[in-house]
Each structure stands twice: as structure tokens, then as C-alpha cells.
Write a protein that holds these residues in place. Sequence first.
Motif, short mmCIF file in Angstrom:
data_model
loop_
_atom_site.label_atom_id
_atom_site.label_comp_id
_atom_site.label_asym_id
_atom_site.label_seq_id
_atom_site.Cartn_x
_atom_site.Cartn_y
_atom_site.Cartn_z
N GLU A 150 43.81 76.44 20.56
CA GLU A 150 43.52 76.80 19.17
C GLU A 150 42.77 75.67 18.46
N ALA A 151 43.03 74.42 18.88
CA ALA A 151 42.43 73.27 18.22
C ALA A 151 41.08 72.90 18.80
N SER A 152 40.86 73.23 20.08
CA SER A 152 39.61 72.82 20.72
C SER A 152 39.26 73.79 21.84
N GLU A 153 37.97 73.99 22.06
CA GLU A 153 37.52 74.85 23.15
C GLU A 153 37.91 74.28 24.51
N ALA A 154 38.14 72.95 24.54
CA ALA A 154 38.53 72.30 25.79
C ALA A 154 40.03 72.43 26.07
N GLY A 155 40.79 72.94 25.08
CA GLY A 155 42.23 73.07 25.25
C GLY A 155 42.60 74.12 26.28
N ARG A 156 43.78 73.98 26.86
CA ARG A 156 44.22 74.88 27.92
C ARG A 156 45.52 75.61 27.59
#
Length: 294
Positions: free
Chosen positions: A268-274
Motif C-alpha cells: 500500500e505504501a510502495s509499488e516495491a512492497g510485497r
Amino acid sequence: MSKKPVQKGQEVETTGHSWDGIEEYNNPLPKWWVYIFYACIVWAIGYSIMYPAWPGIKGATAGVLGWSTRENVQIDIDTAAAKLAPINAKLEAAELTAISGDAELNAYAVSAGAAVFKTWCAQCHGSGAAGAVGYPNLLDNDWLWGGDIEAIHTTVSHGIRNEDDDDARYSEMPAFGEMLEPEEIVQVVNFVMTLSGEEANDASMVEAGAVVFEDNCSSCHMEDGTGDREQGAPNLTDAIWLYGGSYEDITETVNYSRYGVMPPWSREASEAGRLTEAQIRAVSVYVHQLGGGE
């Protein structure tokens, strides 16, 4: 013209072939074995037609039935996710500080968080969360940006010093080897060693090192060396050293600085988050209850 070898006293005739005096028995395979062999060939052809079998450039043949192990696994995952959806929604909606007060929710968060930790965090922090050189120990109370549940949640969500999340925790120690004279480096390293009760490598350098520390280091590490969590500046008065507390290790740190990076985990915070928000909260609860959480 060669003659067929004479077979004397042999129960099984030979094929008539001979290699260096070695003859070959004429022993045909049993009919039942041959039939099974042919049946296996037919079954293999049928299997290749019905199921994924032959590899290609972009993937294997799909098979007439369209059967897929990946699809079956995804179905299992989706089924489990559907069953856990209500409690995950409850976990996402709860106040972080109130989770520990709900026995059922806390138990679920700890269990789910342990699975998340072992999958995504143990590679750096260790399976027992004791860390390693350059990777913080999560079992003690030495937290660069705070160890309460909310601080842990923020750190896990956005990471540290990464370029993928604008809200990542960020601090950077200058490489003082480019700013101070070599003698000043020696002086301040000896002084820093005394802050945590260690014996200085050269006691004659400590007094001068205190001056170097006050002029160059106290703005982040504070005048007494206890550090500043808001800046991610570590406490130098305890015996906990992320990169080692020997004279050589501290000298390396002062000369070249350190720059550890942690990725953002929240999708939710970053496109790189998993991880989902529920997973972030679960692993935050798990880490917090390990013993080092504040």
C-alpha cells in the motif's frame, strides 16, 4: 564361410553371434513384460496429450485437460485467504496499540506474523531474530527509530534508506575520513570506545577525542553519546554495536560510515512492497512481542 557354433550341453540356445569368444544367449523377454512395456508407451502418449508434458520455448504443452499445478495451488491460496478475510479485516481496522489487548486477535497476529517473518525477514535478521553484523538484533531494546508497536509498523512498512519509498526512514553518517585528519580519527575512536565502558586503545588520545566528538559527532549522537532516535543515530554508550565495537570496527565506521538499507514491505505504501496491511501488522505484532519491543 563361417559355421554356426556347435552348442554342446546348453539348455538355452545362442543367437549364433560371437564376440571375442563371447556368445549371446537367445533369451526373449517374457510376454507379460513386453505387454506391460507396450502399455506404458501407450499410457505415456495419452498422458502427453491430456496433461502438460513437453517443454517449449515459452512454456510446456498445456494438455487437452488444461490441468495446472500452479492453478491448483492458487485455488488453495484463494480458499485460505477467503477463510481468513474476516479476521484480517479486523486486524487492519484495529488500533495497533489495542491488538495485544484482544486475546484472539493477538494470537492470530503472532501466529501469522511468525510465518511472515520466517518467509521475508529471517534471511537478514536470522530465524530467531537475533540479527547479524549489519542486521539489527530484534530481541534487545536498542532501536534506532523506536521499538514501540507503531514505530515498528512504520519501519516495516516503509523500510530504511531505500529509494522506492519516499517515507522510508532515512539517516546518513558522513564519511569522516574525508573530513578529519588521520590523527583526529584515532582520537575520536579512542574516545568513543570509552563511552560504552571499553578500554581505549590509546588512553592518551581520549581527551583530545572528546573535543573532536563534540565538534563533529554530538549533533547526532548527542553530547553524552546516547544518540537520537529521530535521526536514527545509535546510542554509543551501550555495548550493542551493529557493525562491531572493536577499535578496528569503529575506525572503519568513522572513516567510511555505514549505510544499511531495508526495503519497503507494504504494497500500500510502495509499488516495491510485497505485503498486505494485515501482514505488516501481523509481523509488527510478532516482532514487538519477541522481547525487545517497547
